[in-house]
Design a protein around this motif. Structure first.
Motif, PDB file in Angstrom:
ATOM      1  N   THR A  84       9.998  57.133  42.254  1.00  0.00           N
ATOM      2  CA  THR A  84      10.924  57.135  41.120  1.00  0.00           C
ATOM      3  C   THR A  84      11.053  58.513  40.460  1.00  0.00           C
ATOM      4  O   THR A  84      11.912  58.694  39.612  1.00  0.00           O
ATOM      5  CB  THR A  84      10.482  56.152  40.015  1.00  0.00           C
ATOM      6  N   ILE A  85      10.206  59.483  40.845  1.00  0.00           N
ATOM      7  CA  ILE A  85      10.339  60.810  40.234  1.00  0.00           C
ATOM      8  C   ILE A  85      11.575  61.490  40.808  1.00  0.00           C
ATOM      9  O   ILE A  85      11.729  61.554  42.019  1.00  0.00           O
ATOM     10  CB  ILE A  85       9.100  61.678  40.541  1.00  0.00           C
ATOM     11  N   PRO A  86      12.459  61.994  39.937  1.00  0.00           N
ATOM     12  CA  PRO A  86      13.641  62.669  40.459  1.00  0.00           C
ATOM     13  C   PRO A  86      13.238  63.874  41.316  1.00  0.00           C
ATOM     14  O   PRO A  86      12.325  64.622  40.951  1.00  0.00           O
ATOM     15  CB  PRO A  86      14.378  63.140  39.197  1.00  0.00           C
ATOM     16  N   ILE A  88      14.463  66.919  42.057  1.00  0.00           N
ATOM     17  CA  ILE A  88      14.414  68.277  41.497  1.00  0.00           C
ATOM     18  C   ILE A  88      13.185  68.453  40.627  1.00  0.00           C
ATOM     19  O   ILE A  88      12.586  69.515  40.589  1.00  0.00           O
ATOM     20  CB  ILE A  88      15.599  68.605  40.561  1.00  0.00           C
ATOM     21  N   ALA A  89      12.797  67.390  39.916  1.00  0.00           N
ATOM     22  CA  ALA A  89      11.646  67.501  39.031  1.00  0.00           C
ATOM     23  C   ALA A  89      10.360  67.655  39.837  1.00  0.00           C
ATOM     24  O   ALA A  89       9.554  68.550  39.568  1.00  0.00           O
ATOM     25  CB  ALA A  89      11.561  66.274  38.125  1.00  0.00           C
ATOM     26  N   GLN A  92       9.705  71.072  41.384  1.00  0.00           N
ATOM     27  CA  GLN A  92       9.313  72.086  40.402  1.00  0.00           C
ATOM     28  C   GLN A  92       7.907  71.843  39.861  1.00  0.00           C
ATOM     29  O   GLN A  92       7.152  72.777  39.618  1.00  0.00           O
ATOM     30  CB  GLN A  92      10.306  72.093  39.232  1.00  0.00           C
ATOM     31  N   LEU A  93       7.577  70.555  39.701  1.00  0.00           N
ATOM     32  CA  LEU A  93       6.273  70.235  39.117  1.00  0.00           C
ATOM     33  C   LEU A  93       5.131  70.607  40.045  1.00  0.00           C
ATOM     34  O   LEU A  93       4.003  70.850  39.590  1.00  0.00           O
ATOM     35  CB  LEU A  93       6.201  68.740  38.791  1.00  0.00           C
ATOM     36  N   PHE A 179      16.383  74.387  45.843  1.00  0.00           N
ATOM     37  CA  PHE A 179      16.524  74.890  44.476  1.00  0.00           C
ATOM     38  C   PHE A 179      15.250  75.609  44.056  1.00  0.00           C
ATOM     39  O   PHE A 179      15.272  76.575  43.292  1.00  0.00           O
ATOM     40  CB  PHE A 179      16.819  73.729  43.515  1.00  0.00           C
TER      41      PHE A 179
ATOM     42  N   THR B 157      21.568  63.152  38.438  1.00  0.00           N
ATOM     43  CA  THR B 157      20.854  64.345  37.963  1.00  0.00           C
ATOM     44  C   THR B 157      21.430  65.599  38.601  1.00  0.00           C
ATOM     45  O   THR B 157      21.382  66.674  38.032  1.00  0.00           O
ATOM     46  CB  THR B 157      19.355  64.280  38.331  1.00  0.00           C
ATOM     47  N   LEU B 171      16.703  69.217  33.840  1.00  0.00           N
ATOM     48  CA  LEU B 171      15.890  69.336  35.045  1.00  0.00           C
ATOM     49  C   LEU B 171      16.162  70.640  35.799  1.00  0.00           C
ATOM     50  O   LEU B 171      15.275  71.200  36.429  1.00  0.00           O
ATOM     51  CB  LEU B 171      16.145  68.151  35.978  1.00  0.00           C
ATOM     52  N   LEU B 182      10.922  69.492  31.454  1.00  0.00           N
ATOM     53  CA  LEU B 182      11.139  69.002  32.815  1.00  0.00           C
ATOM     54  C   LEU B 182      10.520  67.620  32.988  1.00  0.00           C
ATOM     55  O   LEU B 182      11.164  66.670  33.439  1.00  0.00           O
ATOM     56  CB  LEU B 182      10.499  69.996  33.784  1.00  0.00           C
ATOM     57  N   VAL B 183       9.255  67.509  32.599  1.00  0.00           N
ATOM     58  CA  VAL B 183       8.564  66.218  32.747  1.00  0.00           C
ATOM     59  C   VAL B 183       9.193  65.179  31.830  1.00  0.00           C
ATOM     60  O   VAL B 183       9.412  64.027  32.231  1.00  0.00           O
ATOM     61  CB  VAL B 183       7.058  66.376  32.440  1.00  0.00           C
ATOM     62  N   ALA B 186      12.405  64.080  33.320  1.00  0.00           N
ATOM     63  CA  ALA B 186      12.133  63.292  34.527  1.00  0.00           C
ATOM     64  C   ALA B 186      11.710  61.883  34.151  1.00  0.00           C
ATOM     65  O   ALA B 186      12.134  60.902  34.775  1.00  0.00           O
ATOM     66  CB  ALA B 186      11.055  63.966  35.371  1.00  0.00           C
ATOM     67  N   VAL B 189      14.782  59.947  33.193  1.00  0.00           N
ATOM     68  CA  VAL B 189      15.578  59.550  34.365  1.00  0.00           C
ATOM     69  C   VAL B 189      14.926  58.352  35.071  1.00  0.00           C
ATOM     70  O   VAL B 189      15.596  57.369  35.406  1.00  0.00           O
ATOM     71  CB  VAL B 189      15.746  60.717  35.364  1.00  0.00           C
ATOM     72  N   SER B 190      13.618  58.438  35.286  1.00  0.00           N
ATOM     73  CA  SER B 190      12.910  57.326  35.943  1.00  0.00           C
ATOM     74  C   SER B 190      13.081  56.042  35.140  1.00  0.00           C
ATOM     75  O   SER B 190      13.344  54.979  35.704  1.00  0.00           O
ATOM     76  CB  SER B 190      11.420  57.633  36.075  1.00  0.00           C
TER      77      SER B 190
END
Lengths: 236, 229
Positions: A84-86, A88-89, A92-93, A179, B157, B171, B182-183, B186, B189-190
């Protein structure tokens, strides 16, 4: 190539490129070997590695969950959370941990394949009809023999179906990874988006789509070749 | 853990920004889903009713699932330029296949005996569609809409790279919003994708004829197989 202006640090550009018309075949021809083809190769590599590693992990987890039901929930929940984590996120994370490297891309891509493959393998293993399992037991097959000779072959269509979905979604996610780490087909896509250079956007976008469709078709063919009995049944 | 609490702080401190972006995100996703429904449901239901076009309906799903969302949005940018319309078109293209295929499989798969019985009772084809096929097809049809909705919310997104707004703007801009933003984004969005799935699941249950409840999950399993055959 010779009819247009000269762009500094770039050399000569055709008037089509200079005017940024919708699609300039000459640019694709001139940059195929230096930009597009390497990106396709890189993209295939990223995808194959991610799906292979993801398959090994998810397959092992599914076997374990099939044998010991209590392992199903933790792995299922973990992989669903990752899923479920997007995209792009997540890319980067991971950078603080794995750096601006291929490793970052692969870790994330592998993470996204887990849920799909795990669910499909497990569902496939559980799809063996009780009569068949009974018959296997009646024939004196051990637990391991039943798994190898009965359950796994019966699970094959579901497993390949899972690999298909995992592969095409990995191809899609790998474009987004660029990205963060400029690798694969996402690299020309993001580069072209920054400059709004239409030809490269379209060429790289179409290549990514073609690659995904080609992978899908290849895996369907593999599925048919691996499970001839399924098509025999379909004909019957 | 610091990042995580920082993200929660971000969500609280920047709630107005997040609310703004969430609304944009929802409007974009909702619009794309609505257009996709208007296209895919009638076509899928109609083809399923006629038992025609299975090749189109099934393969559209496979090709549609294979489409990389970034590539589709990028292509839209190349052809249509920056802005809401381009992203909307791209998201509709991504949303249509699962809905259309599920609508087709659902209606096509209604037991022939039920349809036969309805015909024997003197129902017209239109009545058969409305009173027999559609109610029986609803659970599966909704499974397709759910899949699409979750996919659209996640793909939206990417709208940010094409000037379509939404939570992607945060994001894609770690430089301004830092890792906490960012987190935080995110998480939102989730949560949105999760909420969309949950809400549509509720609608699906409410619309399922009482006699069919409990069969829904078996049906969902069926379509995955039909779609990947």
């Amino acid at each position: 190539m010779t009819d247009g202006p000269v762009i500094p640090d770039f050399g000569k550009a055709s008037s089509c490129v200079a005017e940024n018309r919708l699609f300039c075949p000459d640019w694709v021809r001139d940059n195929w070997g230096s930009v597009l083809q390497p990106a396709v190769v890189q993209h295939v590599k990223l995808t194959v590695i991610a799906v292979a590693v993801g398959f090994v992990i998810a397959f092992a987890a599914a076997l374990l969950a099939h044998r010991h039901g209590r392992f199903e929930r933790p792995f299922s929940v973990f992989s669903a959370l990752v899923y479920t984590i997007p995209g792009i996120a997540l890319f980067q994370l991971l950078v603080p941990f794995t750096g601006l490297s291929i490793l970052t891309v692969e870790v994330a891509l592998v993470g996204y394949t887990l849920l799909i493959i795990f669910r499909n393998v497990l569902e496939g293993l559980r799809s063996a009809p009780p009569e068949v399992l009974e018959a296997a037991r009646g024939m004196g097959l051990t637990r391991r023999q039943t798994l190898l000779r009965v359950e796994l072959p019966l699970a094959l269509p579901a497993i390949v179906a899972g690999l298909r979905v995992a592969t095409v979604s990995t191809i899609a996610l790998a474009t987004i990874a660029a990205f963060v780490v400029p690798e694969g087909l996402g690299r020309p896509i993001f580069a072209a988006l920054r400059d709004y250079f239409k030809t490269e956007i379209i060429a790289a976008g179409v290549l990514a789509i073609l690659l995904a469709i080609a992978a899908d078709v290849l895996l369907v063919l593999a599925q048919r070749a691996l499970t001839p009995w399924a098509s025999a049944r379909r004909l019957a | 853990m610091n990042t995580f609490s920082g993200a929660l702080e971000f969500i609280v401190d920047r709630r107005e920004l997040l609310l703004d972006k969430t609304l944009e995100h929802l409007v974009l996703s909702g619009a794309a889903l609505a257009v996709a429904l208007l296209i895919a449901v009638p076509v899928g239901v109609f083809l399923g009713h006629l038992h025609r076009g299975s090749f189109l309906a099934i393969n559209l799903a496979n090709v549609g699932r294979a489409l990389p969302s970034l590539a589709v949005i990028a292509l839209g940018l190349g052809f249509l330029g920056f802005g809401f319309t381009n992203v909307l078109v791209a998201l509709v293209i991504l949303a249509v296949p699962p809905i259309l295929t599920n609508a087709y499989v659902a209606v096509d798969g209604v037991e022939a005996e039920a349809v036969e019985a309805a015909r024997g009772m003197g129902m017209t084809p239109w009545q058969i569609l409305r009173r027999v096929e559609l109610p029986l097809a609803l659970p599966l049809l909704f499974a397709g809409i759910r899949t699409s909705a979750v996919y659209v919310v996640a793909s939206a997104t990417l709208a940010a790279i094409a000037g379509g707004g939404g939570l992607g703007e945060i994001l894609f801009n770690q430089a301004s919003y830092r890792v906490e933003g960012l987190v935080g984004a995110a998480l939102v969005v989730s949560a949105l994708a999760f909420a969309a799935d949950l809400a549509l699941g509720g609608v699906q249950r409410a619309l399922t004829p009482r006699g069919m409840r409990g069969r829904v999950s078996a049906l969902e399993a069926d379509v995955t197989r039909a779609g990947t055959a």
